[in-house]
Design an enzyme around this catalytic site. Structure first.
Site, PDB file in Angstrom:
ATOM      1  N   ALA A  97      13.212 -54.342  23.668  1.00  0.00           N
ATOM      2  CA  ALA A  97      12.382 -54.638  24.837  1.00  0.00           C
ATOM      3  C   ALA A  97      12.190 -56.152  24.878  1.00  0.00           C
ATOM      4  O   ALA A  97      12.337 -56.833  23.854  1.00  0.00           O
ATOM      5  CB  ALA A  97      11.039 -53.927  24.701  1.00  0.00           C
ATOM      6  N   GLY A 140      14.095 -51.389  21.201  1.00  0.00           N
ATOM      7  CA  GLY A 140      14.382 -50.627  22.420  1.00  0.00           C
ATOM      8  C   GLY A 140      15.872 -50.457  22.664  1.00  0.00           C
ATOM      9  O   GLY A 140      16.291 -49.503  23.328  1.00  0.00           O
ATOM     10  N   GLU A 143      16.758 -47.534  20.709  1.00  0.00           N
ATOM     11  CA  GLU A 143      16.145 -46.378  21.383  1.00  0.00           C
ATOM     12  C   GLU A 143      16.911 -45.995  22.652  1.00  0.00           C
ATOM     13  O   GLU A 143      17.086 -44.817  22.957  1.00  0.00           O
ATOM     14  CB  GLU A 143      14.681 -46.695  21.715  1.00  0.00           C
ATOM     15  CG  GLU A 143      13.841 -46.813  20.456  1.00  0.00           C
ATOM     16  CD  GLU A 143      12.455 -47.370  20.718  1.00  0.00           C
ATOM     17  OE1 GLU A 143      12.362 -48.487  21.276  1.00  0.00           O
ATOM     18  OE2 GLU A 143      11.465 -46.703  20.393  1.00  0.00           O
ATOM     19  N   GLU A 163      10.403 -53.300  15.104  1.00  0.00           N
ATOM     20  CA  GLU A 163       9.106 -53.532  15.762  1.00  0.00           C
ATOM     21  C   GLU A 163       7.998 -53.880  14.778  1.00  0.00           C
ATOM     22  O   GLU A 163       7.087 -54.641  15.082  1.00  0.00           O
ATOM     23  CB  GLU A 163       8.692 -52.292  16.581  1.00  0.00           C
ATOM     24  CG  GLU A 163       9.515 -52.070  17.846  1.00  0.00           C
ATOM     25  CD  GLU A 163      10.762 -51.238  17.637  1.00  0.00           C
ATOM     26  OE1 GLU A 163      11.190 -51.057  16.473  1.00  0.00           O
ATOM     27  OE2 GLU A 163      11.328 -50.771  18.641  1.00  0.00           O
TER      28      GLU A 163
END
Ligand code: CAA
Length: 289
Positions: A97, A140, A143, A163
């Site tokens: 992200a 992300g 993911e 993260e």
């Protein structure tokens, strides 16, 4: 009513259109800003999405993920498309992200706006989606790959959920999908240390199904997409639904759902064609009906 409204309040059209632009930033001519989208394969039946923010290592900003959602929506209703490939660049599938975009977000904004919820579109597409991962698939990015149905990795790919090093935890399914894919011990280690695993480790642990040379990864993924697209789209969607149920249901419930879907294939023309073609020793010609 809407037409009546526009006749009397034509300026609303401008408002609606500028609101739309702000939600879905599109370049002039309807081109996407953060992704490249086309159809690939000999029969143009593989939807192809390339994440395209090279300077930010394809960090998944809000606009990029909204565009991915739009492209998926378009491929989902495109009768020619039988499978979809999502890829990045040789250096990065996606480095997570967008940290710069997240840096000053508050809890209230995240919770109130259900931050990252729209990413889930990737996992709700009915058509099979293949992630072709070269380089970094972190946070992300990992993911996003795991939301896809099949992951192919380039030899130098690296997967990780770092993260924890940013003082947060995975928020787009990492703790759930990684654990289901590689088991508790390795998932815990990756999530708690932020350490990355190589393509080879990802293959050994079942996260990816195939490793390819970097320069052949995309064509191999498209080939896999073409193979899938040559089958019945209707029945592929049923097969995908059945496999995905294995992650949600008990064995008994999953087997029950599978049986119902299996029975349902007998209501399709494609099941009849597939078996008739076998008996007649010819190639099946599926009509997606
Ligand atoms: N967000 C925003 N920008 C990012 C980014 C990210 N996730 N990852 C890389 N970039 C940017 C860098 O800031 C840098 O930009 P500038 O040139 O403007 O400084 C550019 O991409 C190149 O990155 P580096 O200079 O850091 O390249 P490197 O080769 O030295 O390192 C890397 C590569 C190891 C991938 C490193 O960039 C990195 O650690 N990135 C962050 C990875 C990460 O923590 N991802 C998780 C994000 S949180 C998340 O994803 C939450 C969730 O669950 C959804």
């Amino acid at each position: 009513y809407f037409i009546y409204f526009l006749l009397f309040y034509p300026h609303t059209l401008i408002l609606v259109s500028s609101y739309h632009q702000c939600l879905f930033p599109l370049h002039a001519g309807g081109q996407y800003e953060y992704i490249l989208v086309e159809k690939r394969g000999e029969k143009n039946n593989v939807g192809f999405i390339q994440l395209n923010r090279p300077k930010a290592l394809n960090a998944l900003c809000d606009g990029l993920m909204r565009e991915v959602g739009q492209a998926l929506d378009a491929f989902e209703v495109d009768g020619d498309v039988g499978a979809i490939v999502i890829t990045g660049s040789d250096r990065a599938f996606a480095a997570g992200a967008d940290i710069k975009e997240m840096q000053n977000r508050t809890f209230q904004e995240c919770y109130g706006g259900n931050f990252l919820a729209h990413w889930n579109r990737v996992s709700t597409v009915k058509k099979p989606v293949i992630a072709a991962v070269n380089g970094f698939a972190l946070g992300g990015g990992c993911e996003l790959a795991m939301m896809c149905d099949i992951i192919y990795a380039g030899e130098k790919a690296q997967f990780g959920q770092p993260e924890i090093l940013l003082g947060t935890i995975p928020g787009a399914g990492g703790t759930q999908r990684l654990t289901r894919a590689v088991g508790k011990s390795l998932a815990m280690e990756m999530v708690l240390t932020g350490d990355r695993i190589s393509a080879q480790e990802a293959k050994q642990s079942g996260l990816v199904s195939k490793i390819c040379p970097v320069d052949q990864l995309v064509s191999e993924a498209v080939k896999c997409g073409e193979k899938i697209a040559s089958n019945s789209k209707l029945v592929s969607a049923m097969a995908k639904e059945a496999v995905n149920a294995a992650f949600e249901l008990t064995l008994a419930e999953g087997n029950r759902l599978e049986k119902r879907l299996f029975h349902a294939t007998f209501a399709t023309d494609d099941r009849k064609e597939g078996m008739t073609a076998f008996v007649e020793k010819r190639k099946a010609s599926f009509q997606d009906k």
